[in-house]
Motif scaffolding. Sequence first.
Motif, PDB file in Angstrom:
ATOM      1  N   GLU A   1      -9.766   0.544   1.836  1.00  0.00           N
ATOM      2  CA  GLU A   1      -9.666   1.953   2.166  1.00  0.00           C
ATOM      3  C   GLU A   1     -10.639   2.244   3.308  1.00  0.00           C
ATOM      4  O   GLU A   1     -11.787   1.787   3.280  1.00  0.00           O
TER       5      GLU A   1
ATOM      6  N   LEU B   1      -4.546   4.649   4.170  1.00  0.00           N
ATOM      7  CA  LEU B   1      -5.549   4.625   3.101  1.00  0.00           C
ATOM      8  C   LEU B   1      -5.698   3.254   2.442  1.00  0.00           C
ATOM      9  O   LEU B   1      -5.970   3.145   1.245  1.00  0.00           O
ATOM     10  N   GLY B   2      -5.550   2.198   3.233  1.00  0.00           N
ATOM     11  CA  GLY B   2      -5.798   0.856   2.734  1.00  0.00           C
ATOM     12  C   GLY B   2      -4.778   0.402   1.717  1.00  0.00           C
ATOM     13  O   GLY B   2      -3.703   0.980   1.556  1.00  0.00           O
ATOM     14  N   GLY B   3      -5.110  -0.693   1.010  1.00  0.00           N
ATOM     15  CA  GLY B   3      -4.232  -1.206  -0.038  1.00  0.00           C
ATOM     16  C   GLY B   3      -3.248  -2.253   0.418  1.00  0.00           C
ATOM     17  O   GLY B   3      -2.614  -2.907  -0.410  1.00  0.00           O
TER      18      GLY B   3
ATOM     19  N   ARG C   1      -8.106  13.725   7.174  1.00  0.00           N
ATOM     20  CA  ARG C   1      -7.769  13.569   5.754  1.00  0.00           C
ATOM     21  C   ARG C   1      -7.416  14.909   5.110  1.00  0.00           C
ATOM     22  O   ARG C   1      -7.915  15.957   5.527  1.00  0.00           O
TER      23      ARG C   1
ATOM     24  N   THR D   1     -13.427   3.710   5.770  1.00  0.00           N
ATOM     25  CA  THR D   1     -14.673   4.428   5.496  1.00  0.00           C
ATOM     26  C   THR D   1     -14.576   5.879   5.944  1.00  0.00           C
ATOM     27  O   THR D   1     -15.313   6.726   5.452  1.00  0.00           O
TER      28      THR D   1
ATOM     29  N   THR E   1      -5.345   2.696   9.240  1.00  0.00           N
ATOM     30  CA  THR E   1      -5.941   1.451   9.717  1.00  0.00           C
ATOM     31  C   THR E   1      -4.866   0.637  10.417  1.00  0.00           C
ATOM     32  O   THR E   1      -3.695   0.654  10.008  1.00  0.00           O
TER      33      THR E   1
ATOM     34  N   GLY F   1       0.815  -1.208   0.000  1.00  0.00           N
ATOM     35  CA  GLY F   1       0.000   0.000   0.000  1.00  0.00           C
ATOM     36  C   GLY F   1       0.852   1.263   0.000  1.00  0.00           C
ATOM     37  O   GLY F   1       2.059   1.234  -0.246  1.00  0.00           O
TER      38      GLY F   1
END
Length: 272
Positions: free
Chosen positions: A96, A59-61, A259, A98, A103, A10
């Motif tokens: 990603e 941001l996830g991934g 963000r 919510t 995370t 990510g």
Amino acid sequence: MSALEVIGAGALTTVQDLGRPGWAHLGVPRAGALDAPAAALANRLVGNPPESALLETVLGGLTVRNAGPGRWAALTGGGAGPAFWWAAGAELRVPEPTYGVRTYLAVAGGIAVAPVLGSRSTDTLAWVGPPRVVDGTTLPLGEPAAEPRALDVPAVRRPGGLRVLPGPRADWFASLDPLVTGVWTVRPDSDRIGLRLDGPPLERVREGELPSEGMVLGAVQVPPNGQPIVFLADHPTTGGYPVIAVVRPDDLWQCAQARPGERVRFLRASRG
């Protein structure tokens, strides 16, 4: 061998724990999970002690495979759920969030990389600690310590804004009013070092520069452009720009989940 295999790292994934406070005199940042309540929740959910290391991803991934026997895992941060059983050989992709930015992935037994100066945290300023997690990284796991918790709840964002106390150089500014009455926008270059904000420039009433002095977690430093920076876990240990205010420690986790483009406000806090 119990381990995690990183298939895709990510945008930015690091190993974090409670951090390594106490090394500022050597110029080493404290590091540690930026959203401390979310990291603590993830460890509780899988039965880990508070000092266990886990993964923080932006941001996830992140995609990882359980290369050992099945064990409990949990995801917290931008949304949280109960612990889940992660089967041997299964892949997990962190979505990603919510909401928010970061995370946390905790696995029963914790990430068992070698500690550096008493911590398994990666600091992104001096790069002390484990290296940044990249594609192909293999991360050893420790032995599970306890059963997962059946129920727990995440921290709730405090309405109204980040509470601040006057900083050691508040007298370099006419008052705190422009800081606490302004509406600030999170800049895209915010990171683990600092939450960088755009808004009406904060004007000094004193000219000149400071000699470098010690910086604390949560310091709101004001560089010459007048745009404040809230120092976070990987902040430099010294700095030469005036600190107008300091964010209360129990509000700092909210900075980890702000963000780019999001609006931020500050509130005056009592010393109690």
